[in-house]
Design a protein around this motif. Structure first.
Motif, PDB file in Angstrom:
ATOM      1  N   PHE A 186      -4.368   0.717  -0.840  1.00 13.96           N
ATOM      2  CA  PHE A 186      -5.015  -0.549  -1.210  1.00 13.96           C
ATOM      3  C   PHE A 186      -4.045  -1.468  -1.940  1.00 13.96           C
ATOM      4  O   PHE A 186      -3.984  -2.677  -1.659  1.00 13.96           O
ATOM      5  N   SER A 187      -3.283  -0.946  -2.893  1.00 14.82           N
ATOM      6  CA  SER A 187      -2.345  -1.793  -3.630  1.00 14.82           C
ATOM      7  C   SER A 187      -1.234  -2.315  -2.720  1.00 14.82           C
ATOM      8  O   SER A 187      -0.772  -3.454  -2.880  1.00 14.82           O
ATOM      9  N   ILE A 188      -0.799  -1.509  -1.766  1.00 18.25           N
ATOM     10  CA  ILE A 188       0.205  -1.980  -0.808  1.00 18.25           C
ATOM     11  C   ILE A 188      -0.376  -3.109   0.051  1.00 18.25           C
ATOM     12  O   ILE A 188       0.287  -4.111   0.332  1.00 18.25           O
ATOM     13  N   ALA A 189      -1.660  -2.945   0.456  1.00 20.60           N
ATOM     14  CA  ALA A 189      -2.319  -3.990   1.247  1.00 20.60           C
ATOM     15  C   ALA A 189      -2.425  -5.289   0.463  1.00 20.60           C
ATOM     16  O   ALA A 189      -2.164  -6.373   1.002  1.00 20.60           O
ATOM     17  N   THR A 190      -2.785  -5.203  -0.820  1.00 22.18           N
ATOM     18  CA  THR A 190      -2.869  -6.426  -1.624  1.00 22.18           C
ATOM     19  C   THR A 190      -1.475  -7.021  -1.856  1.00 22.18           C
ATOM     20  O   THR A 190      -1.334  -8.241  -1.951  1.00 22.18           O
TER      21      THR A 190
END
Length: 334
Positions: free
Chosen positions: A158-162
Motif C-alpha cells: 500500500f505504501s509503495i502504491a501511494t
C-alpha cells in the motif's frame, strides 16, 4: 464555551501540509519531468519558471513539521520513529534538488550531474512523501505512548502504491504548471504529458481510494455509515468534475484551467484522507487530544501562529503576483 485548542491546531497543521503539497508539488513535478525534456533550453525555462517561488513553497513544510513538534509532540515522536527512512530520504532529495537550483547554473562540464541531482532529488522526495503518507494511513502501532512497530513496517504494497500515486500526481501538477507558464513547443509537449498523467492520476486515486477503507475497520465505517457516507458520494462526484475540467482545459487550449483543476484533485484527495483520519492524529489509536501539548502551551503558540500564518500567506501571494504570467524564454531568474 471552551475553545477546542487541539482541534484548532490540527486544522492549522492540516492547512500547512495541504499548502505544502499543492505548492511544492508542482515544482517537484518539474524535476520529475526533467528527463522528458532533454533540450538544455527547455530545462532552463522549466527551472526558471519555479526558481522565484520554490524555496518559499517549502516554508509550509517547515511550518507543518515545526508546528507538529511544538503542539503535538506525541504524534511527532511516534511518526518520526516509525518513518525515519522515508523522511530522511525525502529530506536528502529536497537537499539535492535545492542545491541543484544554484549549482546547475555555475558549471558547464558538470551540468549533467546537477540535472540528475535535480530530477533524482525531486523523484526521491515525491516518492518518499507518498510512502510516508501510505504508511501513516495504514496505521502506526503505539504502546505506552511510543512507537511499537518494527523498522520496516512502513514498507508495504500500500505504501509503495501511494508513493507512485504521489509521483504521478506531482508530474501532473508539473505539466499543467508548464502549460500555464510557458509557450511554444515546450507548452505543447507539456499538454501531451498532462493528458497522459491526468488519466494515470485518476487511476492511481481510484486504486488508493478503494484500497484505503479496507485497511482499518474505522475507515470502512466512516466512509460507508451515516452521516459520513454522504462524503463517499460527494467527493467522487467532485473528483470527476475536476477531471472533466482538467481534460477540457488540456484539449481546449486553456492555460490556467488545467493547473487549477489538478490542484482541485489534490485538495479533494487531501479532504478524503482527512475524513478517514478524523479524529486520529496517528491512526488507529492516538487522537488529536491525546497527542496535544497542554492547553497553556497551545494558547501561547496560537498567538505566534495568528501573526506568522497571515505573513506567510501574504508573502506567498505577493511572490506569485510579481512573477505571474508567461515565462519569456530569453529571460530568467538566474
Amino acid at each position: 464555551m471552551a475553545i477546542d485548542l487541539p482541534f484548532i491546531w490540527a486544522a492549522i497543521i492540516a492547512f500547512a501540509v495541504l499548502a505544502y503539497v499543492i505548492l511544492d508539488g508542482f515544482d517537484l513535478g518539474i524535476g520529475i519531468l526533467f528527463p522528458f525534456f532533454p533540450e538544455k533550453r527547455d530545462r532552463d525555462v522549466m527551472m526558471n519558471s519555479v526558481a522565484p517561488v520554490w524555496d518559499g513553497n517549502e516554508t509550509w513544510l517547515v511550518l507543518g513539521g515545526g508546528g507538529l513538534l511544538a503542539v503535538f509532540p506525541l504524534a511527532y515522536s511516534v511518526i518520526l520513529s516509525a518513518l525515519y527512512a522515508p523522511i530522511i530520504a525525502m529530506v536528502l532529495g529536497l537537499v539535492f534538488r535545492g542545491v541543484a537550483f544554484e549549482y546547475r547554473w555555475r558549471t558547464k562540464r558538470g551540468e549533467f550531474l546537477w540535472n540528475w541531482a535535480f530530477a533524482g532529488g525531486s523523484m526521491v522526495a515525491a516518492f518518499a512523501q507518498g510512502v510516508a503518507l501510505g504508511a501513516l494511513v495504514q496505521g502506526i502501532p503505539v504502546a505506552n505512548r511510543a512507537y511499537a512497530g518494527a523498522w520496516w513496517d512502513w514498507l508495504t504494497p500500500f505504501s509503495i502504491a501511494t508513493g507512485f500515486a504521489i509521483l504521478i500526481g506531482y508530474a501532473l501538477l508539473g505539466s499543467t504548471w508548464l502549460i500555464m507558464k510557458t509557450t511554444g513547443e515546450l507548452a505543447e509537449k507539456a499538454r501531451k504529458i498532462a493528458l497522459r498523467t491526468c488519466f494515470a492520476t485518476i487511476a492511481a486515486m481510484g486504486i488508493v481510494s478503494l484500497w484505503t477503507p479496507f485497511l482499518r475497520p474505522q475507515y470502512l465505517e466512516r466512509w460507508f455509515s451515516w452521516p459520513t457516507a454522504v462524503f463517499s458520494i460527494i467527493v467522487p462526484v467532485l473528483v470527476l468534475g475536476c477531471f472533466a475540467l482538467l481534460l477540457k482545459g488540456i484539449r481546449g487550449e486553456r492555460d490556467a484551467q488545467p493547473f487549477l483543476a489538478a490542484l482541485g484533485l489534490f485538495v479533494l484527495g487531501f479532504a478524503g484522507i482527512g475524513i478517514s483520519f478524523y479524529p486520529y492524529m496517528v491512526p488507529p489509536s492516538v487522537t488529536i487530544w491525546d497527542a496535544a501539548a497542554p492547553d497553556s502551551s497551545l494558547a501561547f503558540l496560537l498567538w505566534g501562529a495568528a501573526f506568522l500564518v497571515p505573513v506567510i500567506l501574504i508573502y506567498t501571494g505577493y511572490a506569485y503576483w510579481v512573477f505571474r504570467g508567461k515565462m519569456d524564454p530569453e529571460e530568467g531568474y538566474h
